[in-house]
Design a protein around this motif. Structure first.
Motif, short mmCIF file in Angstrom:
data_model
loop_
_atom_site.label_atom_id
_atom_site.label_comp_id
_atom_site.label_asym_id
_atom_site.label_seq_id
_atom_site.Cartn_x
_atom_site.Cartn_y
_atom_site.Cartn_z
N UNK A 65 0.79 -1.22 0.00
CA UNK A 65 0.00 0.00 0.00
C UNK A 65 0.83 1.29 0.00
N UNK A 66 2.11 1.19 0.30
CA UNK A 66 2.91 2.40 0.46
C UNK A 66 4.12 2.45 -0.47
N UNK A 67 4.91 1.40 -0.45
CA UNK A 67 6.20 1.43 -1.14
C UNK A 67 6.08 1.34 -2.66
N UNK A 68 6.97 2.04 -3.34
CA UNK A 68 7.14 1.88 -4.77
C UNK A 68 7.91 0.59 -5.02
N UNK A 69 7.72 0.01 -6.22
CA UNK A 69 8.39 -1.25 -6.56
C UNK A 69 9.89 -1.21 -6.34
N UNK A 70 10.48 -0.05 -6.56
CA UNK A 70 11.94 0.07 -6.48
C UNK A 70 12.46 -0.23 -5.08
N UNK A 71 11.60 -0.06 -4.08
CA UNK A 71 12.02 -0.27 -2.69
C UNK A 71 11.67 -1.64 -2.16
N UNK A 72 10.98 -2.44 -2.94
CA UNK A 72 10.55 -3.75 -2.45
C UNK A 72 11.71 -4.66 -2.09
N UNK A 73 12.75 -4.68 -2.90
CA UNK A 73 13.86 -5.60 -2.65
C UNK A 73 14.58 -5.28 -1.34
N UNK A 74 15.10 -4.05 -1.14
CA UNK A 74 15.79 -3.79 0.13
C UNK A 74 14.86 -3.88 1.34
N UNK A 75 13.60 -3.46 1.18
CA UNK A 75 12.68 -3.50 2.31
C UNK A 75 12.36 -4.93 2.70
N UNK A 113 10.73 -9.87 -13.64
CA UNK A 113 10.89 -11.31 -13.86
C UNK A 113 12.21 -11.84 -13.31
N UNK A 114 13.29 -11.10 -13.54
CA UNK A 114 14.61 -11.64 -13.22
C UNK A 114 15.24 -11.08 -11.94
N UNK A 115 14.64 -10.03 -11.36
CA UNK A 115 15.24 -9.45 -10.16
C UNK A 115 14.24 -9.35 -9.01
N UNK A 116 13.18 -8.55 -9.21
CA UNK A 116 12.29 -8.28 -8.08
C UNK A 116 11.53 -9.52 -7.62
#
Length: 269
Positions: A61-71, A148-151
């Motif tokens: 609900x909050x984070x952008x996709x770019x932050x999903x991996x570190x979070x 597909x290959x990272x997130x």
């Protein structure tokens, strides 16, 4: 017990010997109680569930996709620290290094089978339309390939499999039979997918089949039930390989190959 080569040094850290872990996939083991039951530090487990639930809301609900991996990987790291603090062994979490090769072989086989099934679904006109995902249509090819290959491999498959089939199941099975631990773990996994399901209803053509409060309710209940069953399947794969690496690859197969199939349908068919 000397069977766990990576002891935490805590008394009663092991509830099952290694030979039982290697055969826990067999139905004859599912109703057995741990030979050396452990209280499994219920407050540590509750803390992990609360942390993961909070993180699920933030990620969806909050984070952008770019932050999903570190979070997500940060949350997973904290969950691992809590589990280890509770005395949970690497064996209990399916993270033994000497079972990694088998996990990769088993998981790789499942991934290949799922990939073949996705390819068939893309090739058949009757099912092809279900791959026209709005996320793929509205974003660039580079964005899809990153998913597909990272997130998906890191922020979804690795994160969820180590969290559920590794940590949560590993802690629950220290005081319960494998079947009871599996059911609780998979129920939590099903509930975990409520928010992603609500998002999918708005982005996938299949979501058009569900409208209004009743339709959405049916979709959510179906998703919880479906992902609970999928969770049981992932767990059996984990137990068969005695490695969490196996369901990680299987999970990549179900999520990443489906999006790759969608990209093929949108761009080339």
């Amino acid at each position: 017990m000397p069977n766990d080569l990576t002891s935490t040094g805590r008394k009663h850290a092991w509830s099952w010997p290694l030979e039982d872990w290697d055969r826990m996939w067999k139905p004859s083991m599912w109703l057995r109680k741990p030979p050396d039951p452990h209280k499994a530090h219920i407050f540590h487990l509750a803390a992990i569930v609360v942390l993961a639930s909070y993180a699920n809301v933030v990620a969806n609900a909050v984070l952008d996709d770019a932050w999903h991996i570190p979070f997500n990987l940060g949350v997973l790291g904290v969950a691992l620290l809590i589990a280890r603090r509770a005395g949970t062994t690497w064996t209990s979490m399916g993270l033994r290094g000497d079972r990694l090769r088998r996990g990769l072989l088993v998981g790789g086989g499942v991934l290949a089978a799922i990939g073949a099934a996705i390819a068939i679904g893309v090739a058949i006109p009757a099912t092809r339309e279900f791959f026209r995902d709005d996320r793929v249509i509205e974003n660039s090819t580079a964005w899809v390939l990153f998913q597909v290959f990272v997130r998906i491999p890191l922020a979804t498959a690795l994160y969820e499999e180590v969290l559920f089939r590794g940590i949560v199941f590993g802690m629950l099975v220290r005081r319960n039979s494998p079947l009871v631990a599996a059911l609780w773990t998979s129920l939590l996994f099903g509930v975990w997918h409520i928010l992603p399901t609500l998002d999918t209803i708005g982005t996938n053509p299949a979501g058009d089949l569900f409208s209004g409060a009743i339709g959405i309710g049916i979709a959510v209940i179906g998703a919880v039930g479906g992902t609970m069953v999928a969770g049981l399947g992932f767990l059996w794969i984990r137990l068969y390989a005695n490695s969490t690496a196996a369901p990680v690859l299987a999970h990549i197969g179900t999520n990443a190959t489906a999006m790759l199939g969608a990209l093929i349908v949108v761009e080339f068919l």
